[in-house]
Design a protein around this motif. Structure first.
Motif, mmCIF file in Angstrom:
data_model
loop_
_atom_site.group_PDB
_atom_site.id
_atom_site.type_symbol
_atom_site.label_atom_id
_atom_site.label_comp_id
_atom_site.label_asym_id
_atom_site.label_seq_id
_atom_site.Cartn_x
_atom_site.Cartn_y
_atom_site.Cartn_z
ATOM 1 N N PRO A 277 -6.845 -0.039 -2.928
ATOM 2 C CA PRO A 277 -5.501 0.182 -2.368
ATOM 3 C C PRO A 277 -4.586 1.062 -3.218
ATOM 4 O O PRO A 277 -3.792 1.839 -2.672
ATOM 5 C CB PRO A 277 -4.931 -1.246 -2.266
ATOM 6 C CG PRO A 277 -6.143 -2.116 -2.118
ATOM 7 C CD PRO A 277 -7.210 -1.466 -2.944
ATOM 8 N N LEU A 278 -4.690 0.960 -4.541
ATOM 9 C CA LEU A 278 -3.860 1.819 -5.405
ATOM 10 C C LEU A 278 -4.248 3.290 -5.214
ATOM 11 O O LEU A 278 -3.381 4.166 -5.100
ATOM 12 C CB LEU A 278 -4.033 1.433 -6.875
ATOM 13 C CG LEU A 278 -3.409 0.112 -7.324
ATOM 14 C CD1 LEU A 278 -3.898 -0.247 -8.723
ATOM 15 C CD2 LEU A 278 -1.887 0.185 -7.290
ATOM 16 N N ALA B 82 -2.992 4.533 -1.893
ATOM 17 C CA ALA B 82 -1.546 4.788 -1.905
ATOM 18 C C ALA B 82 -1.264 6.128 -2.565
ATOM 19 O O ALA B 82 -0.445 6.927 -2.079
ATOM 20 C CB ALA B 82 -0.822 3.659 -2.644
ATOM 21 N N GLU C 238 5.252 0.953 -5.669
ATOM 22 C CA GLU C 238 5.368 0.019 -4.541
ATOM 23 C C GLU C 238 4.040 -0.695 -4.298
ATOM 24 O O GLU C 238 3.997 -1.906 -4.110
ATOM 25 C CB GLU C 238 5.807 0.775 -3.276
ATOM 26 C CG GLU C 238 7.317 0.919 -3.199
ATOM 27 C CD GLU C 238 7.783 1.772 -2.033
ATOM 28 O OE1 GLU C 238 8.936 2.229 -2.087
ATOM 29 O OE2 GLU C 238 6.984 1.990 -1.084
ATOM 30 N N GLN C 239 2.942 0.071 -4.330
ATOM 31 C CA GLN C 239 1.628 -0.531 -4.088
ATOM 32 C C GLN C 239 1.263 -1.494 -5.223
ATOM 33 O O GLN C 239 0.632 -2.528 -4.975
ATOM 34 C CB GLN C 239 0.557 0.559 -3.934
ATOM 35 C CG GLN C 239 -0.802 0.031 -3.510
ATOM 36 C CD GLN C 239 -0.790 -0.660 -2.158
ATOM 37 O OE1 GLN C 239 -0.216 -0.155 -1.201
ATOM 38 N NE2 GLN C 239 -1.398 -1.839 -2.076
ATOM 39 N N LYS D 230 2.288 -4.898 -4.665
ATOM 40 C CA LYS D 230 1.858 -5.463 -3.382
ATOM 41 C C LYS D 230 0.407 -5.936 -3.420
ATOM 42 O O LYS D 230 0.101 -7.091 -3.130
ATOM 43 C CB LYS D 230 2.012 -4.357 -2.328
ATOM 44 C CG LYS D 230 2.349 -4.816 -0.952
ATOM 45 C CD LYS D 230 2.727 -3.597 -0.095
ATOM 46 C CE LYS D 230 2.177 -3.766 1.298
ATOM 47 N NZ LYS D 230 2.267 -2.512 2.051
ATOM 48 N N GLY E 165 -4.836 1.187 3.902
ATOM 49 C CA GLY E 165 -4.625 2.490 3.267
ATOM 50 C C GLY E 165 -5.817 3.419 3.458
ATOM 51 O O GLY E 165 -5.661 4.636 3.599
ATOM 52 N N TRP F 210 -3.461 -4.727 -5.621
ATOM 53 C CA TRP F 210 -4.260 -3.777 -6.397
ATOM 54 C C TRP F 210 -5.651 -3.618 -5.809
ATOM 55 O O TRP F 210 -6.164 -2.527 -5.688
ATOM 56 C CB TRP F 210 -4.423 -4.252 -7.855
ATOM 57 C CG TRP F 210 -3.206 -4.155 -8.689
ATOM 58 C CD1 TRP F 210 -1.913 -4.171 -8.251
ATOM 59 C CD2 TRP F 210 -3.154 -4.046 -10.106
ATOM 60 N NE1 TRP F 210 -1.070 -4.077 -9.313
ATOM 61 C CE2 TRP F 210 -1.801 -4.003 -10.469
ATOM 62 C CE3 TRP F 210 -4.136 -3.995 -11.095
ATOM 63 C CZ2 TRP F 210 -1.397 -3.902 -11.809
ATOM 64 C CZ3 TRP F 210 -3.736 -3.889 -12.421
ATOM 65 C CH2 TRP F 210 -2.367 -3.838 -12.769
#
Ligand SMILES: *Cc1c(COP(=O)(O)O)cnc(C)c1O
Length: 398
Positions: free
Chosen positions: A277-278, A281, A57-58, A61, A73, A63
């Motif tokens: 962000p990855l 997540a 999902e991430q 959206k 996050g 990286w």
């Protein structure tokens, strides 16, 4: 000719194709029970559905956006780590060594900010492993790793693990902090006692030092609590995390109290990729599972049953094993026979383990391993031990 991949690792000749739960599948088509967990990394096993979903999902959206901006996050993960630990604040990194570097900078800056820039030395313990940067190599003081890499970074002193007299005697006017692993991983699953950790806390308070824990390997649920030091009821001022935090996605963290980190204002530290962000997540998804009802209690219970089973094996094969070490699913088998040939023999039987210091075989099952999967591993260990006991040297020929 030098291989295209720098040959700095002593790799087993086994190429991994894919993983599922507690199992890895080699390109040779064989299935292996993975009790290395990527050296205490894949805490939730391979391709855990909740983690795969969160990362997928991430990935669709965002990286990367850099720490030029707020990363939701990061805020979520930091608040959860703060809520479930001693800490008030968190810095995110990509690895364990970076979490240690941040920890070292925080304790030095704490004393600098207090008007004592000359207080910068950190006391560590023999057998410690804190990473492979120049500073953390100096902290670990392993001659084998330091040799050939120039002058040793200044600022680290070392004493024997568990020896409080040596610890007190090593404190000087320029000492800033004490750094220990509550259970040493690379050093051979060497545990500290709760009394030792409590005494370190008292010494730090008495001498105005900060207490730093390296839980890169023993943290994130491996001992049956989120952090290993919780068993001792002692709180550090600064703690490094990584390995299990992302269960296979590269992410680390430096946790600190407000008192220790309050001078770390804008510009004092940074990282391009840290808190990506990855990674956030993945780590948030790991916490979803680990903080879920009964997860840690389950690790503790299965760990205790596994220890009981392994204790029997050690007792039945005194010519192979000398001692069972560790807690939860952080297990060490101190060997009488050489550890690395035993690791090879276990692999030949379909069980992956990893060597450690003091002639130890580390057994690090994923925290999701069921009693049946743990029993499958124990049976292979018993079989190889029995063969080894019957024919000394057999492991070496495997
Ligand atoms: C693995 C480890 C490190 C270093 O982590 P990297 O991610 O390899 O940099 C530091 N401390 C301990 C206790 C470790 O086990």
């Amino acid at each position: 000719m030098i291989p295209a991949v720098l040959p700095s690792y002593a790799r087993a000749d086994l190429a991994i194709d894919r993983g599922e739960g507690c199992y890895l599948y080699g390109t040779d088509g064989r299935r292996y029970l993975d009790f290395t967990s990527g050296i205490a990394v894949t805490a939730l096993g391979h391709c855990h559905p909740h983690l795969v979903k969160a990362l997928q999902e991430q990935a669709g959206k965002l990286w990367h956006c850099s720490n030029l901006f707020r990363v939701p996050g990061q805020e979520k993960l930091a608040e959860r780590l703060v809520k479930h630990s001693f800490a008030d604040t968190v810095f995110f990194t990509n690895s364990g060594v970076e979490a240690l570097e941040c920890s070292i900078k925080i304790v030095r800056h704490y004393h600098y900010d207090a008007g004592h820039p000359d207080r910068y030395r950190i006391i560590t313990c023999d057998g410690a492993f804190h990473g492979r940067s120049l500073a953390t190599l100096a902290a670990g003081r392993n001659e084998k790793y330091l040799k050939g890499f120039g002058p040793i970074v200044d600022g680290f002193d070392q004493v024997a693990l568990g020896n409080l007299n040596e610890m007190r005697a090593a404190i000087r006017p320029d000492t800033a902090a004490i750094l220990v692993e509550p259970i040493q991983g690379e050093g051979g699953i060497r545990a500290t006692t709760p009394e030792y950790l409590r005494a370190l806390r008292e010494i730090c308070d008495e001498f105005g030092l900060l207490l730093m824990f390296d839980e890169v390997q023993c943290g994130m649920g491996r001992t049956g609590k989120l952090f290993a030091h919780e068993w001792a009821g002692v709180k550090p001022d600064v703690m490094a995390l990584a390995k299990g935090l992302g269960s296979g996605f590269p992410v680390g963290a430096c946790l600190a109290t407000e008192r220790a980190a309050k001078s770390m204002t804008a510009g004092t530290h940074g990282s391009t990729f840290g808190g990506n962000p990855l990674a956030m997540a993945a780590a948030n998804a790991v916490l979803d599972v680990m903080l879920g009802n009964g997860f840690l209690e389950g690790v503790d219970a299965r760990g205790r049953r596994f220890h009981e089973r392994l204790a029997g094996i050690v007792k039945r094969h005194p010519s192979v094993f000398a001692e069972l070490r560790g807690q939860g699913l952080l297990v060490g088998l101190k060997c009488v026979v050489p550890n690395n040939p035993l690791v090879d023999a276990l692999r030949a039987e379909g069980l992956l383990t990893v060597g450690a210091g003091e002639n130890v075989v580390r057994v690090l099952p994923p925290l999701i391993a069921t009693d049946e999967e743990l029993e499958e591993g124990a049976r292979i260990i018993e079989r190889v031990a029995a063969r080894q006991a019957a024919a000394p040297g057999a492991a070496g020929r495997a």
